[in-house]
Design an enzyme around this catalytic site. Structure first.
Site, mmCIF file in Angstrom:
data_model
loop_
_atom_site.group_PDB
_atom_site.id
_atom_site.type_symbol
_atom_site.label_atom_id
_atom_site.label_comp_id
_atom_site.label_asym_id
_atom_site.label_seq_id
_atom_site.Cartn_x
_atom_site.Cartn_y
_atom_site.Cartn_z
ATOM 1 N N LYS A 118 0.821 -1.204 0.000
ATOM 2 C CA LYS A 118 0.000 0.000 0.000
ATOM 3 C C LYS A 118 0.858 1.259 0.000
ATOM 4 O O LYS A 118 0.517 2.271 -0.623
ATOM 5 C CB LYS A 118 -0.946 -0.007 1.196
ATOM 6 C CG LYS A 118 -2.058 -1.054 1.092
ATOM 7 C CD LYS A 118 -2.987 -0.986 2.287
ATOM 8 C CE LYS A 118 -4.188 -1.909 2.119
ATOM 9 N NZ LYS A 118 -3.792 -3.334 2.066
ATOM 10 N N ARG A 294 -5.623 -8.278 -10.066
ATOM 11 C CA ARG A 294 -6.201 -9.570 -10.449
ATOM 12 C C ARG A 294 -7.662 -9.367 -10.777
ATOM 13 O O ARG A 294 -8.193 -8.257 -10.677
ATOM 14 C CB ARG A 294 -6.083 -10.557 -9.285
ATOM 15 C CG ARG A 294 -6.687 -10.006 -7.995
ATOM 16 C CD ARG A 294 -6.802 -11.024 -6.899
ATOM 17 N NE ARG A 294 -7.110 -10.441 -5.612
ATOM 18 C CZ ARG A 294 -8.303 -10.053 -5.208
ATOM 19 N NH1 ARG A 294 -9.338 -10.152 -6.032
ATOM 20 N NH2 ARG A 294 -8.498 -9.558 -3.998
#
Length: 500
Positions: A118, A294
């Site tokens: 992150k 994804r």
């Protein structure tokens, strides 16, 4: 350009079956892998070939990247589709796949690596003028300095694991006096869950909505977005209900968020299907949260409103083909809602439930899609995520999709285990959901386990009364028969007495 003729799906359950079906429609041969717990699974039966990886635990089966690559070499496989979960966001695995001369149906290892952290993701997008939640730009190393920064931001603040997801390594801090204790807990949990104890702090948005943008890029630098998904109904920081489009975004905000999502993808030279997640406050200001590199669980709602098969697009991109459409050619058509059917007991804090699907009958009819990997009589394994299916409804309007979902939930027959279907119906009928005015605290604000206790309607009460009368009459008839065949004073029936 490379051509994929045989594809191995490195996953299980409904997503493996989903990928296999799209691959078959492209004329591609498929290979399934499975654990001992999934020996009779649908994805194993649907694939052209199937290979046992090992015992049920993921670490001894679905996470064996080297073994999966070896299977590919033995069977002449061209490419690997990782689905979601397991190895799908593992940059090292993606790198090994490429080094083995295989095609990884997903983004580059570099993009996975950047967006997997992150902090690295925030650093990558910072130069693109994308709104970020106020917080620290690096991992916390100096607790005193972090407390000063938290005071500048203003409480409440959120301590988050850099490598985390799904609510792990995350702590809300309301008061400065709780900061150090909560930080130690977050670091410990992050280290345990991800092997990385790095944490950072952000301003905690008190009533956020969770809205994400689907992006799709090719290996020629073209990137488009396929609009948003509303994912605010969650439990334990994990989604339960999603819809597309959002009920609250204006066309202007939708366009701005879409452009920001495309810029996030450009920041890491992204190709393939990915999702850029944002939190949105009460004034509809949006802030970049993270990028999932994804396919998402909730991708079907995007497919329903755009007519795009995201798995087929992933395969085309992996083969090196350019995107077959431009941004201005994409349109939102209708509305789609998805509920995740989990083997969980919503009346008991959504605790997972296991057992046999004694009854399993899918709903049918116009505008209904069920992505699942189970059949009646199958067991729900304890080793994996407890999701049974994704139930999706589509309509010309949000209201049509909502009412169709209620009808579909009524038709969905599952016995043998507890599921989230009763909760999902409650959400569909709740005024907050109907109005579109809800946030990630929907369960906290609007749900109590006792809400699931249904009051019998008039028709069911009448049926129960008729059945009770029938049983009473049947018992009376049986008593008369017993008096005839078993005279008073004698034990047992006449048949038994004669048999002695």
């Amino acid at each position: 350009m490379p051509e994929i003729k045989k594809l191995l799906v490195a996953n299980r359950g409904e997503i493996a079956l989903r990928v296999i079906r799209s691959a078959k429609e492209l004329g591609i041969k498929t290979v399934a892998v499975y654990s001992e717990a999934d020996r009779n699974a649908l994805h194993v039966r649907q694939a052209d070939e199937a290979v046992l990886l090992g015992p049920p635990p993921s670490s001894e089966s679905y996470l064996l990247g080297n073994k999966i690559i070896s299977v590919c070499k033995e069977l002449g496989v061209d490419a690997i589709h990782p689905g979601y979960g397991f190895l799908s966001e593992n940059a090292a695995f993606a790198q090994k796949v490429t080094e083995a001369g295989l095609i990884f149906v997903g983004p580059s290892p570099e993009a996975i690596d950047i967006m997997g952290s992150k902090l690295a993701a925030k650093a990558a997008v910072a130069k693109y003028n994308i709104p970020l939640v106020p917080g620290t730009e690096t991992a916390i190393t100096d607790v005193a300095a972090a407390k000063e920064r938290a005071a500048e931001i203003g409480y409440p603040i959120l301590i988050k694991a850099s490598a985390g997801g799904g609510g792990k390594g995350m702590r809300i801090v309301e008061e400065p006096s709780d900061f150090e204790d909560q930080m130690q807990r977050a670091v410990s949990e992050a280290q345990s869950a991800f092997g990385d104890g790095a944490v950072f702090i952000e301003k905690f948005i008190t009533s956020p909505r969770h809205i994400e943008i689907q992006v799709l890029g090719d290996q020629h630098g073209n990137i488009v977005h396929l609009f948003e998904r509303e994912c605010s109904v969650q439990r334990r920081h994990q989604k339960v209900i999603e819809e597309a489009p959002s009920a609250v975004l204006t066309p202007e905000i939708r366009e701005a968020m879409g452009k920001s999502a495309v810029m996030v993808a450009k920041a890491c030279n992204y190709y393939g299907a990915g999702t850029v997640e944002f939190i949105v406050d009460e004034q509809l200001n949006y802030y970049f949260l993270e990028m999932n590199t994804r396919l998402q669980v909730e991708h079907p709602v995007t497919e329903q409103i755009t007519g795009v098969d995201l798995v087929k697009e992933q395969i085309a991109v992996a083969e090196g083909k350019p995107l077959r459409f431009k941004q201005n050619e994409l349109r939102i058509q209708g509305h789609a809602i998805e509920v995740r059917v989990y083997a969980e007991d919503p009346a008991n804090n959504f605790l997972p439930d296991i057992g046999k699907l004694q009854t399993y009958q899918r709903p049918q009819g116009p505008g209904i899609r069920v992505d699942d990997g189970f059949e009646q009589g199958m067991d729900i394994p304890i080793y994996y995520d407890p999701m049974i299916a994704k139930l999706v409804t589509y309509g010309d309007t949000r209201e049509e999709a909502r009412l169709r979902m209620i009808r579909a939930i009524e038709e969905y027959q599952i016995t043998g285990i507890e599921t989230t279907l009763p909760f999902c119906r409650l959400v569909m009928e709740h005024p907050a959901f109907i109005s579109g005015q809800f946030d990630t605290k929907f369960i906290e604000k609007h749900f109590k386990p006792e809400d699931l206790q249904t009051v019998p309607n008039e028709e069911s009460q009448q049926i129960a009364a008729v059945f009770a009368t029938f049983l009473q009459e049947k018992n009376q008839q049986q008593q008369k028969v017993n008096e005839v065949v078993s005279p008073s004073g004698k034990n047992g029936s006449a048949w038994k007495n004669r048999a002695r």
